[in-house]
Design a protein around this motif. Structure first.
Motif, PDB file in Angstrom:
ATOM      1  N   HIS A   1     -30.103 107.927 100.307  1.00  0.00           N
ATOM      2  CA  HIS A   1     -30.831 106.671 100.435  1.00  0.00           C
ATOM      3  C   HIS A   1     -31.731 106.701 101.680  1.00  0.00           C
ATOM      4  CE1 HIS A   1     -31.869 102.474 100.807  1.00  0.00           C
ATOM      5  NE2 HIS A   1     -31.429 102.309  99.558  1.00  0.00           N
ATOM      6  N   PRO A   2     -32.998 106.293 101.557  1.00  0.00           N
ATOM      7  CA  PRO A   2     -33.910 106.339 102.718  1.00  0.00           C
ATOM      8  C   PRO A   2     -33.369 105.615 103.951  1.00  0.00           C
ATOM      9  CG  PRO A   2     -35.151 105.892 100.726  1.00  0.00           C
ATOM     10  CD  PRO A   2     -33.700 105.886 100.326  1.00  0.00           C
ATOM     11  N   ASP A   3     -32.622 104.504 103.774  1.00  0.00           N
ATOM     12  CA  ASP A   3     -32.052 103.820 104.951  1.00  0.00           C
ATOM     13  C   ASP A   3     -31.074 104.745 105.675  1.00  0.00           C
ATOM     14  OD1 ASP A   3     -33.454 101.576 104.410  1.00  0.00           O
ATOM     15  OD2 ASP A   3     -31.738 100.376 103.697  1.00  0.00           O
ATOM     16  N   HIS A   4     -30.289 105.480 104.895  1.00  0.00           N
ATOM     17  CA  HIS A   4     -29.299 106.379 105.494  1.00  0.00           C
ATOM     18  C   HIS A   4     -29.999 107.543 106.196  1.00  0.00           C
ATOM     19  CE1 HIS A   4     -26.347 104.836 102.172  1.00  0.00           C
ATOM     20  NE2 HIS A   4     -26.601 103.929 103.092  1.00  0.00           N
ATOM     21  N   LEU A   5     -31.086 108.033 105.592  1.00  0.00           N
ATOM     22  CA  LEU A   5     -31.834 109.127 106.221  1.00  0.00           C
ATOM     23  C   LEU A   5     -32.467 108.634 107.519  1.00  0.00           C
ATOM     24  CD1 LEU A   5     -33.605 110.933 103.235  1.00  0.00           C
ATOM     25  CD2 LEU A   5     -31.235 110.913 103.913  1.00  0.00           C
ATOM     26  N   GLN A   6     -32.953 107.404 107.487  1.00  0.00           N
ATOM     27  CA  GLN A   6     -33.560 106.826 108.686  1.00  0.00           C
ATOM     28  C   GLN A   6     -32.526 106.760 109.818  1.00  0.00           C
ATOM     29  OE1 GLN A   6     -36.364 103.809 108.210  1.00  0.00           O
ATOM     30  NE2 GLN A   6     -36.046 102.886 110.204  1.00  0.00           N
TER      31      GLN A   6
ATOM     32  N   ASP B   1     -32.991 106.574 113.867  1.00  0.00           N
ATOM     33  CA  ASP B   1     -32.338 105.557 114.700  1.00  0.00           C
ATOM     34  C   ASP B   1     -31.109 106.100 115.435  1.00  0.00           C
ATOM     35  OD1 ASP B   1     -34.297 104.116 113.477  1.00  0.00           O
ATOM     36  OD2 ASP B   1     -32.948 103.101 112.053  1.00  0.00           O
ATOM     37  N   GLY B   2     -30.305 106.908 114.736  1.00  0.00           N
ATOM     38  CA  GLY B   2     -29.080 107.402 115.380  1.00  0.00           C
ATOM     39  C   GLY B   2     -29.124 108.910 115.582  1.00  0.00           C
ATOM     40  N   ALA B   3     -30.349 109.453 115.698  1.00  0.00           N
ATOM     41  CA  ALA B   3     -30.512 110.918 115.658  1.00  0.00           C
ATOM     42  C   ALA B   3     -29.737 111.647 116.748  1.00  0.00           C
ATOM     43  CB  ALA B   3     -31.994 111.278 115.746  1.00  0.00           C
ATOM     44  N   GLU B   4     -29.546 110.976 117.911  1.00  0.00           N
ATOM     45  CA  GLU B   4     -28.867 111.695 119.009  1.00  0.00           C
ATOM     46  C   GLU B   4     -27.424 112.051 118.644  1.00  0.00           C
ATOM     47  OE1 GLU B   4     -28.137 107.447 119.536  1.00  0.00           O
ATOM     48  OE2 GLU B   4     -29.941 108.600 119.083  1.00  0.00           O
TER      49      GLU B   4
ATOM     50  N   ARG C   1     -44.318 102.026 100.278  1.00  0.00           N
ATOM     51  CA  ARG C   1     -43.041 102.702 100.056  1.00  0.00           C
ATOM     52  C   ARG C   1     -42.247 102.801 101.353  1.00  0.00           C
ATOM     53  NH1 ARG C   1     -45.046 106.214  96.280  1.00  0.00           N
ATOM     54  NH2 ARG C   1     -45.813 107.502  97.967  1.00  0.00           N
ATOM     55  N   HIS C   2     -40.934 102.892 101.240  1.00  0.00           N
ATOM     56  CA  HIS C   2     -40.067 103.121 102.403  1.00  0.00           C
ATOM     57  C   HIS C   2     -40.536 104.411 103.093  1.00  0.00           C
ATOM     58  CE1 HIS C   2     -36.533 103.855 104.817  1.00  0.00           C
ATOM     59  NE2 HIS C   2     -35.887 102.817 104.299  1.00  0.00           N
ATOM     60  N   PRO C   3     -40.682 104.398 104.434  1.00  0.00           N
ATOM     61  CA  PRO C   3     -41.218 105.599 105.094  1.00  0.00           C
ATOM     62  C   PRO C   3     -40.345 106.839 104.922  1.00  0.00           C
ATOM     63  CG  PRO C   3     -40.445 103.973 106.711  1.00  0.00           C
ATOM     64  CD  PRO C   3     -40.445 103.292 105.369  1.00  0.00           C
ATOM     65  N   LEU C   4     -39.075 106.648 104.624  1.00  0.00           N
ATOM     66  CA  LEU C   4     -38.187 107.813 104.483  1.00  0.00           C
ATOM     67  C   LEU C   4     -37.909 108.143 103.013  1.00  0.00           C
ATOM     68  CD1 LEU C   4     -36.810 109.520 106.843  1.00  0.00           C
ATOM     69  CD2 LEU C   4     -37.907 107.413 107.541  1.00  0.00           C
ATOM     70  N   ALA C   5     -38.715 107.525 102.095  1.00  0.00           N
ATOM     71  CA  ALA C   5     -38.508 107.849 100.676  1.00  0.00           C
ATOM     72  C   ALA C   5     -39.144 109.199 100.347  1.00  0.00           C
ATOM     73  CB  ALA C   5     -39.106 106.763  99.788  1.00  0.00           C
TER      74      ALA C   5
ATOM     75  N   GLY D   1     -39.115 117.122 106.179  1.00  0.00           N
ATOM     76  CA  GLY D   1     -38.108 116.565 107.073  1.00  0.00           C
ATOM     77  C   GLY D   1     -38.691 115.408 107.868  1.00  0.00           C
ATOM     78  N   ASP D   2     -37.975 114.995 108.905  1.00  0.00           N
ATOM     79  CA  ASP D   2     -38.412 113.845 109.704  1.00  0.00           C
ATOM     80  C   ASP D   2     -37.673 113.909 111.041  1.00  0.00           C
ATOM     81  OD1 ASP D   2     -39.951 111.093 109.105  1.00  0.00           O
ATOM     82  OD2 ASP D   2     -38.292 110.716 110.484  1.00  0.00           O
ATOM     83  N   GLY D   3     -38.168 113.171 112.006  1.00  0.00           N
ATOM     84  CA  GLY D   3     -37.480 113.101 113.300  1.00  0.00           C
ATOM     85  C   GLY D   3     -37.767 114.323 114.161  1.00  0.00           C
ATOM     86  N   ALA D   4     -36.817 114.606 115.073  1.00  0.00           N
ATOM     87  CA  ALA D   4     -37.048 115.618 116.109  1.00  0.00           C
ATOM     88  C   ALA D   4     -37.334 116.998 115.532  1.00  0.00           C
ATOM     89  CB  ALA D   4     -35.818 115.695 117.011  1.00  0.00           C
TER      90      ALA D   4
END
Ligand code: HEM
Length: 469
Positions: free
Chosen positions: A56-61, A66-69, A382-386, A391-394
């Protein structure tokens, strides 16, 4: 779509995993797990290994932004890979940061602006070499052809002129052998490195050859002053966490990591692009029309990429359906909750862009090929993480802009000059990336401007309707 309200995790225990494996093979298992969960968290029961599958894009986000660290690489699979790619760009922490700074700058849009003419000229040469080989009397194997084409284009970017085209092909083969020979260790990450396993000898042989090829090239680059625009020179200018230059071993392993990350994924994505265009002649006609308008019969130029709007949309849709990153693992550093599912410290979470790209709530009629999904308005809504083929983030792919330029110019150059014939019955097969199952043949003939022919093929539709349940 809001994240599904999951109070408990959707479990896929070992006996059901095995049943699905037998029915649909490893890719069938992954696809069915995604279809059933529709964005809910799935716990995969793989014997002692019980990772959580997130789509789910929210979970990927949550995991990537948001919680990448809390979610570093370091999944057991990466430890095995680390024997080949080291602790630079493929790792985490200060060694990764040192390499990332160099490589992100070395492949930035500014860099592409400066070196775009050279890249476009490599594309043109690579396309002409492809056309000379992929002849009607002897169709080229598409994966081999696209691998060679990609090597021609990345070789000057990685090495300047220090490694010849043939050496680059050899290097690519050795990296692929080393990677394949690690598969056992990746599948059984709990086996200590000291315990012998199948593939160990092939791995040692391949890494010795890789070092024999790369270390002298690094030495030459250093003697040349290390001021070239290629990535090897960039890494020579890089500084480690201790402020000292990166070691030759670090640089060599980063180059191998670049091959692992960028070569096969690019070659396979381009292979799928030809297969898809053969199945959708109207889309192929649109790409050719645009190529004719923009290239106007001339050579590809870097400035064309921005104007090849439809071709970019086609490539984006190819990467939605054939997302080489079918599994991106991370490990939770501390206890956490995703959705409403508790995630104890040490849990491996596996993100799957491949499955996220098939969620019906974000991609209506998800198996239909439709480049229109990448119109400006649709993307905005669209959801940005759809959508995250890179990949995404760092750790987001440093080669994204480069691959976009390369792939769009390859499609436009080929179609403005050649008719393409594709043979085979390809369905993807689960491996490190997603190669086609069976051989795909490719034939290029000089364009017949008197006929309507553009791209044709005898491929069958590989996307049968999903089986229920
Ligand atoms: C179709 C082509 C490509 C696809 C689908 C792709 C996909 C990805 C994905 C999903 C990641 C993120 C992995 C993670 O989060 O752990 C990644 C990272 C990376 N990619 Fe790509 N990639 C492609 C092409 C390239 C190319 C052409 C290069 C280099 C020339 C490249 C270099 C890298 C590197 C170095 C990383 C690691 C970045 C980091 O950890 O900081 N990729 N790629």
């Amino acid at each position: 779509m809001p994240a599904p309200a999951v109070d408990h995790v959707h479990a896929l225990p070992l006996h059901r995993v095995l049943g699905r494996l037998i029915r649909g093979g490893p890719l069938g298992l992954v696809e069915e797990a995604g279809r059933q969960a529709q964005g809910a968290v799935v716990r995969l029961g793989l014997g002692p290994f019980r990772p959580l599958l997130l789509t789910h894009p929210d979970h990927l986000q949550h995991v990537l932004r948001d919680g990448a660290e809390n979610y570093a690489r370091g999944a057991a699979m990466w430890n095995a890979l680390g024997r080949l790619t080291g602790q630079g760009i493929a790792g985490e922490g200060p060694g990764w940061r040192a390499s990332r700074d160099v490589l992100r700058g070395g492949m930035s849009s500014r860099y592409l602006q400066r070196t775009g003419e050279a890249i476009a000229s490599s594309v043109e040469q690579a396309v002409e070499e492809l056309a000379a080989r992929a002849r009607p009397e002897q169709p080229e194997d598409a994966v081999t052809a696209m691998t060679r084409l990609v090597h021609r284009i990345i070789s000057p970017v990685f090495f300047g002129s220090r490694i010849s085209a043939a050496q680059c092909d050899r290097l690519g083969r050795e990296v692929a052998t080393a990677l394949d020979s690690l598969l056992w260790r990746m599948a059984m990450p709990f086996v200590p490195h000291g315990v012998p396993m199948p593939g160990d000898r092939a791995f040692l042989r391949a890494t010795r050859t890789i070092n024999r090829m790369l270390l002298p090239a690094i030495d030459t680059a250093r003697r040349q002053g290390g001021d070239g625009a290629d990535l090897m020179s960039g890494l020579l200018r890089g500084r480690g966490p201790d402020g000292r230059p990166l070691t030759d071993q670090h640089i060599g392993q980063d180059i191998v990591a670049l091959f692992v990350a960028g070569s096969e994924s690019s070659a396979l994505t381009l292979t799928w692009a030809w297969v898809v265009l053969a199945r959708h002649p109207a889309v192929a006609a649109g790409v050719r029309r645009e190529a004719d308008e923009v290239l106007a019969g001339g050579p590809p130029r870097p400035g064309h990429v921005r104007k090849l709007v439809f071709t970019r949309q086609v490539m984006a849709e190819v990467m939605r359906l054939y997302s080489m990153a079918w599994a991106v693992p991370r490990v939770a550093g501390q206890d956490d909750t995703i959705g409403r599912v508790p995630v104890p410290a040490g849990t491996t979470v596996v993100l799957s862009p491949y499955l996220t790209h098939r969620l019906a709530a974000f991609w209506p009629d998800p198996l239909r090929f439709d480049p229109g999904r990448f119109g400006k308005q649709a993307v905005r809504e669209r959801h940005p993480l759809a959508y995250l083929p890179f990949g995404d983030g760092a750790h987001q792919c440093v080669g994204q802009a480069f691959f976009t330029m390369e792939s769009v110019l390859v499609l436009a150059t080929v179609l403005s000059r050649y008719d393409v014939h594709v043979t085979g019955d390809p369905r993807p097969r689960l491996a490190v990336a997603l190669p086609p199952r069976g051989r795909v043949g490719l034939v290029l003939t000089p364009r017949d401007r008197s006929a309507q022919k553009i791209l044709d093929g005898d491929v069958e539709n590989p996307w049968p309707a999903p089986s229920p349940g």
